[in-house]
Design a protein around this motif. Structure first.
Motif, mmCIF file in Angstrom:
data_model
loop_
_atom_site.group_PDB
_atom_site.id
_atom_site.type_symbol
_atom_site.label_atom_id
_atom_site.label_comp_id
_atom_site.label_asym_id
_atom_site.label_seq_id
_atom_site.Cartn_x
_atom_site.Cartn_y
_atom_site.Cartn_z
ATOM 1 N N LEU A 194 47.912 40.510 34.128
ATOM 2 C CA LEU A 194 48.139 40.465 32.607
ATOM 3 C C LEU A 194 49.680 40.062 32.329
ATOM 4 N N ARG A 195 50.562 40.537 33.286
ATOM 5 C CA ARG A 195 51.794 40.590 33.233
ATOM 6 C C ARG A 195 52.004 39.068 33.739
ATOM 7 N N GLU A 196 51.434 38.632 34.598
ATOM 8 C CA GLU A 196 51.452 37.078 35.205
ATOM 9 C C GLU A 196 51.038 36.048 33.920
ATOM 10 N N ALA A 197 50.135 36.402 33.143
ATOM 11 C CA ALA A 197 49.820 35.571 32.137
ATOM 12 C C ALA A 197 50.682 35.494 31.022
ATOM 13 N N GLU A 198 51.281 36.770 30.652
ATOM 14 C CA GLU A 198 52.332 36.572 29.725
ATOM 15 C C GLU A 198 53.402 35.898 30.099
ATOM 16 N N SER A 199 53.922 36.051 31.332
ATOM 17 C CA SER A 199 55.213 35.492 31.954
ATOM 18 C C SER A 199 54.892 33.889 31.907
ATOM 19 N N LEU A 200 53.783 33.561 32.234
ATOM 20 C CA LEU A 200 53.362 32.146 32.214
ATOM 21 C C LEU A 200 53.472 31.432 30.682
ATOM 22 N N ARG A 346 46.578 27.808 36.349
ATOM 23 C CA ARG A 346 46.695 29.208 36.583
ATOM 24 C C ARG A 346 46.236 30.149 35.267
ATOM 25 N N LEU A 347 46.759 29.658 34.256
ATOM 26 C CA LEU A 347 46.860 30.513 32.927
ATOM 27 C C LEU A 347 45.369 30.480 32.581
ATOM 28 N N ASP A 348 44.687 29.431 32.626
ATOM 29 C CA ASP A 348 43.294 29.237 32.490
ATOM 30 C C ASP A 348 42.656 30.258 33.216
ATOM 31 N N GLU A 349 42.730 30.400 34.600
ATOM 32 C CA GLU A 349 42.045 31.391 35.663
ATOM 33 C C GLU A 349 42.314 32.834 34.976
ATOM 34 N N LEU A 350 43.585 33.017 34.690
ATOM 35 C CA LEU A 350 44.030 34.417 34.279
ATOM 36 C C LEU A 350 43.426 34.920 32.923
ATOM 37 N N SER A 351 43.280 33.848 32.065
ATOM 38 C CA SER A 351 42.575 34.096 30.916
ATOM 39 C C SER A 351 41.168 34.390 30.996
ATOM 40 N N ASP A 352 40.445 33.818 32.112
ATOM 41 C CA ASP A 352 38.899 34.042 31.991
ATOM 42 C C ASP A 352 38.602 35.404 32.911
ATOM 43 N N ASP A 353 39.598 36.362 32.971
ATOM 44 C CA ASP A 353 39.066 37.401 33.934
ATOM 45 C C ASP A 353 38.264 38.213 33.568
ATOM 46 N N SER A 354 37.926 38.416 32.489
ATOM 47 C CA SER A 354 36.846 39.397 31.795
ATOM 48 C C SER A 354 35.522 38.770 32.137
ATOM 49 N N GLY A 355 35.460 37.503 31.929
ATOM 50 C CA GLY A 355 33.983 36.892 32.002
ATOM 51 C C GLY A 355 33.819 36.803 33.684
ATOM 52 N N ARG A 356 34.675 36.734 34.490
ATOM 53 C CA ARG A 356 34.580 36.463 35.791
ATOM 54 C C ARG A 356 34.329 37.787 36.397
ATOM 55 N N ILE A 357 34.932 39.010 35.847
ATOM 56 C CA ILE A 357 34.666 40.183 36.366
ATOM 57 C C ILE A 357 33.126 40.559 36.009
ATOM 58 N N GLU A 358 32.619 40.271 34.839
ATOM 59 C CA GLU A 358 31.246 40.525 34.503
ATOM 60 C C GLU A 358 30.141 39.879 35.159
ATOM 61 N N SER A 359 30.527 38.448 35.700
ATOM 62 C CA SER A 359 29.629 37.622 36.518
ATOM 63 C C SER A 359 29.796 38.170 37.873
ATOM 64 N N LEU A 360 30.865 38.631 38.571
ATOM 65 C CA LEU A 360 30.954 39.003 39.830
ATOM 66 C C LEU A 360 30.233 40.274 40.064
ATOM 67 N N ALA A 361 30.302 41.353 38.868
ATOM 68 C CA ALA A 361 29.673 42.393 38.892
ATOM 69 C C ALA A 361 28.219 42.436 39.112
ATOM 70 N N ALA A 362 27.753 41.321 38.024
ATOM 71 C CA ALA A 362 26.193 41.257 38.449
ATOM 72 C C ALA A 362 25.975 40.584 39.774
ATOM 73 N N GLU A 363 26.599 39.633 40.360
ATOM 74 C CA GLU A 363 26.447 39.275 41.495
ATOM 75 C C GLU A 363 26.293 40.307 42.588
ATOM 76 N N VAL A 364 27.225 40.944 42.544
ATOM 77 C CA VAL A 364 27.422 42.062 43.502
ATOM 78 C C VAL A 364 26.078 42.978 43.380
#
Length: 574
Positions: A194-200, A346-364
């Motif tokens: 989150l801090r990295e996204a704000e800085s970018l 990189r900012l696009d990747e960081l902004s997609d964290d919530s969706g990626r977390i849900e997807s990975l949790a389902a995959e795991v």
């Protein structure tokens, strides 16, 4: 396999060569002749600890050397090449030479393929080349990993589809580990991300506000240098212009006037000489070129008059804005723009964290469900294979004079692992009523060798190592049990090369090659015994077996018995 072993000044052996071939080779000899030095030599070549006491009395050092023939692509060849070995290749295979020297002072050196190498390299190579079962040698299946691998190889043959299920489990486990690692990283580093996204976001806003253009910093630098030296530039341009085209009141002829005069003179005689006519044309071209340059200089002087101090101040202000970007983000404006492009991605990747977390949790979660199901199938197969392997090994032990011994294979639940969810342990119950104990505990050296022989015979077709060496395998047995030991060694030798140190004629009779270690009398003044090693011819085998049977190698009765043993060994068992 090992083609040949050369021994020098090791124990009582001065210098000998053991020619070995495929199948079963036995080594025999009188007590104290130095039979175990053959096993010691093999151990040295496998990287075992060196003992200065093994150096023959009076010698400065002892050495062991082996020539091995290996199929192309064998893992040991790749490791040897990494160690710098020179390998002789031929159609379908390669030849590798291993050597070990032990000094009387205890120092030891190793050579692999003619090149010096750390002793540890011999140990690494030995793991895939030779297995030694003897009095104090390590057990090949002592580790849980080795036992699991042996059972799995047996299960791949005994249980239909096990290999396919195991491969599927291993692949799924790898993907599960990757997904879980990424998910853990996303969750544990959410604040940092989150801090990295704000800085970018702030940095990109600053760059977008400045709106730098490619190469703008270098272009402004050049323009600033020009305006800072405008008076000198103007004077030089005016002087050059006047030299080309002088004012009407100038007393000095200018360049265009002189060139025009030259052209007129040449034109006046051009009809008389073609060469001068061509020269006149070239001079005319010079005149046109000088006129063009003069016009360009006039335009340049006019532009200097239009770019005054206001433009210079504007440029320096803009350079100051760009300098801030260069100081913060990259050495040049072009690199700042490249950094901005990468940061947007990189900012696009960081902004997609919530969706990626849900997807990975389902995959795991899905992977864990599948892993548990596959793991249960592997456990079922392993239990079935363990029962078969245990029975077959136990049957072999009964024939090897250990009628009440039993191999027990425990399969206990464990957490998810790369090979399943099982802890596998090989145990030996030496006799009825005894508690099973880990291999290597609760059994004598001879018993342990027989246990390992039984296991190796059963596993030979599915888990082969090129060469097996047995010492003390026939300790404490005789008669029918000795014959069965010899028969099983011969069975094992159908799949791999087997070298056995034995004192039993019933075992030696099954050999494809019979090697004898002969002790020589102590020479007067020498103070120590010496021995040599040689391969026996067929008739010499009869004499050696007679000696092993009755200690009377010249006895006709003993020799007849020896011939009978050899004949029985060649007769297939029913």
């Amino acid at each position: 396999m090992i083609e040949e072993i050369r021994i020098r000044d090791l124990g009582v052996i001065t210098e000998s060569t053991l020619p070995l071939g495929p199948g079963l080779s036995v080594v025999s000899g009188e007590t104290g002749a130095g039979k175990t030095m053959v096993v010691t030599a093999v151990g040295l070549l496998l990287g075992n600890r060196a003992d200065a006491g093994a150096v023959r009395s009076g010698a400065k050092s002892a050495s062991a050397e082996a020539t091995l023939a290996l199929p192309a692509g064998h893992a040991a060849l790749a490791r040897a090449l990494e160690a710098g070995a020179e390998i002789d290749e031929y159609d379908g295979g390669a030849q590798l030479i291993l050597a070990r020297t032990v000094g009387a002072d205890g120092r030891s050196r190793a050579h692999v393929g003619g090149r010096s190498a750390p002793i540890g390299v011999l140990g690494e190579l030995g793991e895939s080349l030779v297995v030694v079962h003897g009095q104090s040698d390590q057990i090949r299946l002592k580790s849980a990993a080795a036992q699991r691998e042996a059972l799995d190889k047996f299960a791949a043959e005994a249980e239909r589809g096990f290999g396919t299920r195991q491969a599927a489990y291993t692949d799924l486990y790898r993907r599960w580990q990757q997904a879980r690692a990424e998910l853990d990283a996303l969750r544990t580093s959410s604040r940092e991300r989150l801090r990295e996204a704000e800085s970018l976001t702030q940095a990109l806003a600053e760059i977008d506000d400045a709106d730098p253009q490619p190469g703008e910093d270098e272009a402004l630098k050049a323009e600033s240098l020009k305006l800072a030296n405008v008076e000198g530039l103007r004077l030089a341009a005016q002087t050059a212009h006047e030299a080309l085209i002088a004012e009407d009141y100038s007393e000095s002829p200018d360049a265009t006037t002189l060139v025009d005069e030259a052209r007129r003179q040449l034109d006046s005689v051009a009809d008389s000489d073609a060469e001068l006519a061509d020269t006149a044309k070239r001079v005319a071209e010079v005149g046109y070129l000088l006129a063009d340059i003069a016009r360009d200089l006039a335009g340049y002087i006019a532009s200097l008059d239009s770019e005054g101090p206001d433009r210079l101040a504007e440029i320096e202000d803009r350079r100051g804005v760009l300098a801030v970007l260069v100081r913060k983000y990259a050495p040049s404006i072009d690199e700042v723009l490249a950094w901005a492009d990468a940061s947007r991605h990189r900012l696009d990747e960081l902004s997609d964290d919530s969706g990626r977390i849900e997807s990975l949790a389902a995959e795991v979660d899905a992977a864990e469900t599948s892993l548990d199901a596959l793991g249960a199938e592997l456990t079922r197969d392993r239990r079935a294979a363990a029962a078969k392997l245990s029975k077959r090994v136990s049957d072999e032990l009964a024939a090897l004079a250990m009628p009440d011994a039993k191999l027990v294979i425990e399969i206990a639940p464990a957490g998810r692992g790369p090979h399943g969810a099982d802890d596998i342990t090989f145990l030996l119950r030496p006799h009825a009523g005894a508690a099973p104990r880990p291999l290597g505990k609760g059994a004598s050296g001879g018993e342990l060798s027989r246990v390992m022989l039984a296991i190796e015979v059963v596993l030979a077709a599915v888990d082969p190592v090129p060469t097996f060496v047995f010492d003390e395998v026939d300790s404490g047995v005789g008669g029918k049990a000795a014959v069965e030991i010899g028969r099983r060694l011969a069975m094992l030798a159908k799949h791999v090369q087997v070298l056995v140190v034995t004192h039993l004629p019933q075992v030696a009779a099954f050999a494809d090659q019979h090697i004898v270690v002969t002790k020589h009398p102590v020479s007067k003044g020498a103070g120590f015994t010496s021995s040599d090693v040689r391969l026996l011819e067929p008739e010499e085998r009869v004499v050696e077996l007679a000696r092993m049977l009755a200690g009377q190698e010249d006895s006709a009765t003993a020799q007849a018995h020896a011939r009978e043993l050899l004949a029985d060994a060649r007769t297939p068992s029913t």
